[in-house]
Design a protein around this motif. Structure first.
Motif, PDB file in Angstrom:
ATOM      1  N   SER A  18       6.355  21.195  39.904  1.00  0.00           N
ATOM      2  CA  SER A  18       5.020  20.643  39.686  1.00  0.00           C
ATOM      3  C   SER A  18       4.118  21.620  38.933  1.00  0.00           C
ATOM      4  O   SER A  18       4.023  22.799  39.296  1.00  0.00           O
ATOM      5  N   PRO A  19       3.401  21.140  37.929  1.00  0.00           N
ATOM      6  CA  PRO A  19       2.450  22.002  37.209  1.00  0.00           C
ATOM      7  C   PRO A  19       1.206  22.315  38.034  1.00  0.00           C
ATOM      8  O   PRO A  19       0.407  23.170  37.646  1.00  0.00           O
ATOM      9  N   TYR A  20       1.052  21.630  39.185  1.00  0.00           N
ATOM     10  CA  TYR A  20      -0.121  21.829  40.027  1.00  0.00           C
ATOM     11  C   TYR A  20       0.129  22.817  41.174  1.00  0.00           C
ATOM     12  O   TYR A  20      -0.752  23.025  42.001  1.00  0.00           O
ATOM     13  N   VAL A  21       1.313  23.384  41.221  1.00  0.00           N
ATOM     14  CA  VAL A  21       1.648  24.297  42.326  1.00  0.00           C
ATOM     15  C   VAL A  21       1.468  25.746  41.894  1.00  0.00           C
ATOM     16  O   VAL A  21       2.102  26.209  40.937  1.00  0.00           O
ATOM     17  N   GLU A  22       0.589  26.437  42.578  1.00  0.00           N
ATOM     18  CA  GLU A  22       0.400  27.864  42.350  1.00  0.00           C
ATOM     19  C   GLU A  22       1.477  28.661  43.073  1.00  0.00           C
ATOM     20  O   GLU A  22       2.069  29.598  42.535  1.00  0.00           O
ATOM     21  N   LYS A  23       1.719  28.285  44.342  1.00  0.00           N
ATOM     22  CA  LYS A  23       2.728  28.970  45.142  1.00  0.00           C
ATOM     23  C   LYS A  23       3.181  28.052  46.267  1.00  0.00           C
ATOM     24  O   LYS A  23       2.387  27.327  46.849  1.00  0.00           O
ATOM     25  N   TYR A  55      -2.519  24.558  43.475  1.00  0.00           N
ATOM     26  CA  TYR A  55      -2.610  24.660  44.928  1.00  0.00           C
ATOM     27  C   TYR A  55      -1.480  25.498  45.515  1.00  0.00           C
ATOM     28  O   TYR A  55      -0.371  25.540  44.975  1.00  0.00           O
ATOM     29  N   HIS A  56      -1.785  26.123  46.629  1.00  0.00           N
ATOM     30  CA  HIS A  56      -0.755  26.666  47.501  1.00  0.00           C
ATOM     31  C   HIS A  56      -0.303  25.521  48.412  1.00  0.00           C
ATOM     32  O   HIS A  56      -1.132  24.903  49.073  1.00  0.00           O
ATOM     33  N   ILE A  57       0.983  25.235  48.419  1.00  0.00           N
ATOM     34  CA  ILE A  57       1.531  24.160  49.240  1.00  0.00           C
ATOM     35  C   ILE A  57       2.265  24.787  50.419  1.00  0.00           C
ATOM     36  O   ILE A  57       3.187  25.590  50.229  1.00  0.00           O
ATOM     37  N   PHE A  58       1.848  24.446  51.619  1.00  0.00           N
ATOM     38  CA  PHE A  58       2.444  25.010  52.823  1.00  0.00           C
ATOM     39  C   PHE A  58       3.522  24.076  53.363  1.00  0.00           C
ATOM     40  O   PHE A  58       3.248  22.930  53.735  1.00  0.00           O
ATOM     41  N   LEU A  59       4.755  24.588  53.378  1.00  0.00           N
ATOM     42  CA  LEU A  59       5.897  23.812  53.860  1.00  0.00           C
ATOM     43  C   LEU A  59       6.170  24.189  55.309  1.00  0.00           C
ATOM     44  O   LEU A  59       6.496  25.343  55.620  1.00  0.00           O
ATOM     45  N   LEU A  60       6.026  23.223  56.188  1.00  0.00           N
ATOM     46  CA  LEU A  60       6.131  23.464  57.624  1.00  0.00           C
ATOM     47  C   LEU A  60       7.592  23.488  58.049  1.00  0.00           C
ATOM     48  O   LEU A  60       8.313  22.492  57.926  1.00  0.00           O
ATOM     49  N   ALA A  61       8.026  24.640  58.550  1.00  0.00           N
ATOM     50  CA  ALA A  61       9.417  24.812  58.954  1.00  0.00           C
ATOM     51  C   ALA A  61       9.462  25.277  60.410  1.00  0.00           C
ATOM     52  O   ALA A  61       8.596  24.938  61.203  1.00  0.00           O
ATOM     53  N   GLY A  62      10.468  26.086  60.759  1.00  0.00           N
ATOM     54  CA  GLY A  62      10.592  26.516  62.149  1.00  0.00           C
ATOM     55  C   GLY A  62      11.298  25.467  62.986  1.00  0.00           C
ATOM     56  O   GLY A  62      12.065  24.649  62.480  1.00  0.00           O
ATOM     57  N   ARG A  63      11.010  25.450  64.271  1.00  0.00           N
ATOM     58  CA  ARG A  63      11.680  24.514  65.165  1.00  0.00           C
ATOM     59  C   ARG A  63      10.831  24.261  66.394  1.00  0.00           C
ATOM     60  O   ARG A  63       9.851  24.967  66.646  1.00  0.00           O
ATOM     61  N   ASP A  64      11.186  23.239  67.170  1.00  0.00           N
ATOM     62  CA  ASP A  64      10.460  22.907  68.394  1.00  0.00           C
ATOM     63  C   ASP A  64      10.827  23.877  69.500  1.00  0.00           C
ATOM     64  O   ASP A  64      11.935  24.418  69.541  1.00  0.00           O
ATOM     65  N   VAL A  93       9.121  15.189  42.757  1.00  0.00           N
ATOM     66  CA  VAL A  93       7.990  15.966  42.278  1.00  0.00           C
ATOM     67  C   VAL A  93       6.866  15.056  41.795  1.00  0.00           C
ATOM     68  O   VAL A  93       5.677  15.388  41.929  1.00  0.00           O
ATOM     69  N   GLU A  94       7.210  13.890  41.252  1.00  0.00           N
ATOM     70  CA  GLU A  94       6.190  12.956  40.798  1.00  0.00           C
ATOM     71  C   GLU A  94       5.277  12.523  41.951  1.00  0.00           C
ATOM     72  O   GLU A  94       4.089  12.258  41.750  1.00  0.00           O
ATOM     73  N   THR A  95       5.849  12.474  43.153  1.00  0.00           N
ATOM     74  CA  THR A  95       5.071  12.099  44.331  1.00  0.00           C
ATOM     75  C   THR A  95       4.053  13.175  44.675  1.00  0.00           C
ATOM     76  O   THR A  95       2.883  12.883  44.941  1.00  0.00           O
ATOM     77  N   LEU A  96       4.484  14.426  44.677  1.00  0.00           N
ATOM     78  CA  LEU A  96       3.556  15.529  44.923  1.00  0.00           C
ATOM     79  C   LEU A  96       2.471  15.547  43.853  1.00  0.00           C
ATOM     80  O   LEU A  96       1.284  15.713  44.169  1.00  0.00           O
ATOM     81  N   ASN A  97       2.855  15.373  42.595  1.00  0.00           N
ATOM     82  CA  ASN A  97       1.877  15.370  41.504  1.00  0.00           C
ATOM     83  C   ASN A  97       0.823  14.292  41.721  1.00  0.00           C
ATOM     84  O   ASN A  97      -0.382  14.533  41.551  1.00  0.00           O
ATOM     85  N   ASP A 145     -10.811  24.970  50.414  1.00  0.00           N
ATOM     86  CA  ASP A 145     -11.490  23.728  50.763  1.00  0.00           C
ATOM     87  C   ASP A 145     -10.518  22.561  50.849  1.00  0.00           C
ATOM     88  O   ASP A 145     -10.761  21.585  51.558  1.00  0.00           O
ATOM     89  N   LYS A 146      -9.375  22.658  50.124  1.00  0.00           N
ATOM     90  CA  LYS A 146      -8.343  21.626  50.177  1.00  0.00           C
ATOM     91  C   LYS A 146      -7.006  22.308  50.492  1.00  0.00           C
ATOM     92  O   LYS A 146      -6.389  22.912  49.609  1.00  0.00           O
ATOM     93  N   ILE A 147      -6.575  22.199  51.729  1.00  0.00           N
ATOM     94  CA  ILE A 147      -5.357  22.870  52.166  1.00  0.00           C
ATOM     95  C   ILE A 147      -4.258  21.823  52.312  1.00  0.00           C
ATOM     96  O   ILE A 147      -4.394  20.867  53.074  1.00  0.00           O
ATOM     97  N   ILE A 148      -3.161  22.005  51.573  1.00  0.00           N
ATOM     98  CA  ILE A 148      -2.101  21.007  51.494  1.00  0.00           C
ATOM     99  C   ILE A 148      -0.902  21.436  52.321  1.00  0.00           C
ATOM    100  O   ILE A 148      -0.365  22.540  52.146  1.00  0.00           O
ATOM    101  N   PHE A 149      -0.464  20.546  53.207  1.00  0.00           N
ATOM    102  CA  PHE A 149       0.719  20.786  54.026  1.00  0.00           C
ATOM    103  C   PHE A 149       1.750  19.698  53.757  1.00  0.00           C
ATOM    104  O   PHE A 149       1.399  18.542  53.503  1.00  0.00           O
TER     105      PHE A 149
END
Length: 273
Positions: free
Chosen positions: A52-57, A3-12, A118-122, A104-108
């Motif tokens: 994680s072995p499940y992370v593409e990017k 999966y591509h995992i999107f890490l939400l950053a930036g600011r309010d 990492v075990e939690t993400l897995n 179809d499955k977008i992970i944020f």
């Protein structure tokens, strides 16, 4: 599947109390750039997830290469750092569409949860592999797991008949959920910042389809299954939760005191182990 995992950053758009207290000189563009031992808050998350072995990017949404660079490969998804959360979800979807990637499955994930493992993400990614056709899946943490590591965490708690839960920092969205519920995402984000369950309860209660299940919850007879059904009916989304017993996924940095709590936790579980 990877999966591509999107890490939400930036600011309010409006500078919050945590920034005013911990960064009075306005040195940092985002709270995820705060130093924590030998890394930034964001680096703790990126380096953990990269195992994680499940992370593409890993995709950083809201910051650029000029703001921070990493020792592991990442992508930077262009979006205004002040953009509301819904726009960052849309930016993630558009990134996948533009690059012809599965969507179809977008992970944020939040990026201000440096204690996550990492075990939690897995586990989260393994669990969503068993669920097909869902529009929204949220990670949740049992209250006792949270309180064991973060007493008086001040998190919003859903007190149900069969268990008490708080929201985690990982979620799955379908393209339909993102496109259809852009405004809903921002409303729920605003409510979540209040760190209470009842504001969210009354927001969902505006939709009559959920009333029968919400009534059970209000009188103390509602279960987790009832809560899932109520949410699914209210927003017409196929929804579910994944229960994860990792306190590191339960606390992000919303309040000034959260930084010290997380720093102590990171030292305990990642530095001293």
């Amino acid at each position: 599947m990877k999966y591509h995992i999107f890490l939400l950053a930036g600011r309010d758009s409006e500078r919050r109390e945590i920034m005013k207290v911990l960064d009075p000189k306005k040195k940092y563009k985002s709270k995820v750039l705060f130093p924590m031992f030998d890394k930034t808050v964001l680096e703790w998350v990126v380096e953990e997830y990269s195992k994680s072995p499940y992370v593409e990017k890993l995709c950083i949404v809201g910051l650029s290469e000029e703001d921070i660079q990493f020792n592991v490969p990442v992508e930077y998804v262009t979006v205004d750092p002040f953009a509301p959360l819904s726009q960052k979800y849309v930016a993630g979807l558009e990134y996948l569409e533009k690059n012809n990637l599965p969507k179809d499955k977008i992970i944020f994930s939040s990026s201000d949860c440096p204690g996550v493992k990492v075990e939690t993400l897995n586990y989260f990614l393994e669990e969503i592999e068993t669920r097909e056709g869902y529009d929204f899946i949220l990670s949740v943490i049992p209250l006792e797991t949270v309180e064991e590591s973060f007493p008086d965490s001040k998190r919003g708690v859903a007190r149900l008949k069969d268990m008490n839960l708080t929201q985690g920092e990982l979620a799955l969205f379908s393209p339909y959920a993102i496109r259809k519920h852009v405004k809903t995402v921002d409303s729920i984000t605003t409510i979540r910042k209040k760190r209470g369950f009842w504001p969210l309860f009354w927001y969902v209660a505006k939709r009559p389809m959920a009333w029968s299940k919400l009534f059970k919850i209000a009188i103390g007879r509602g279960t987790l299954k009832d809560a899932i059904i109520a949410f699914s009916r209210a927003f017409k989304l196929k929804s579910d939760v994944i229960i994860i017993k990792d306190a590191g996924l339960s606390l992000d940095m919303d309040l000034p005191e959260d930084y010290d709590k997380l720093k102590n936790y990171v030292e305990k579980v990642k530095i001293q182990k």
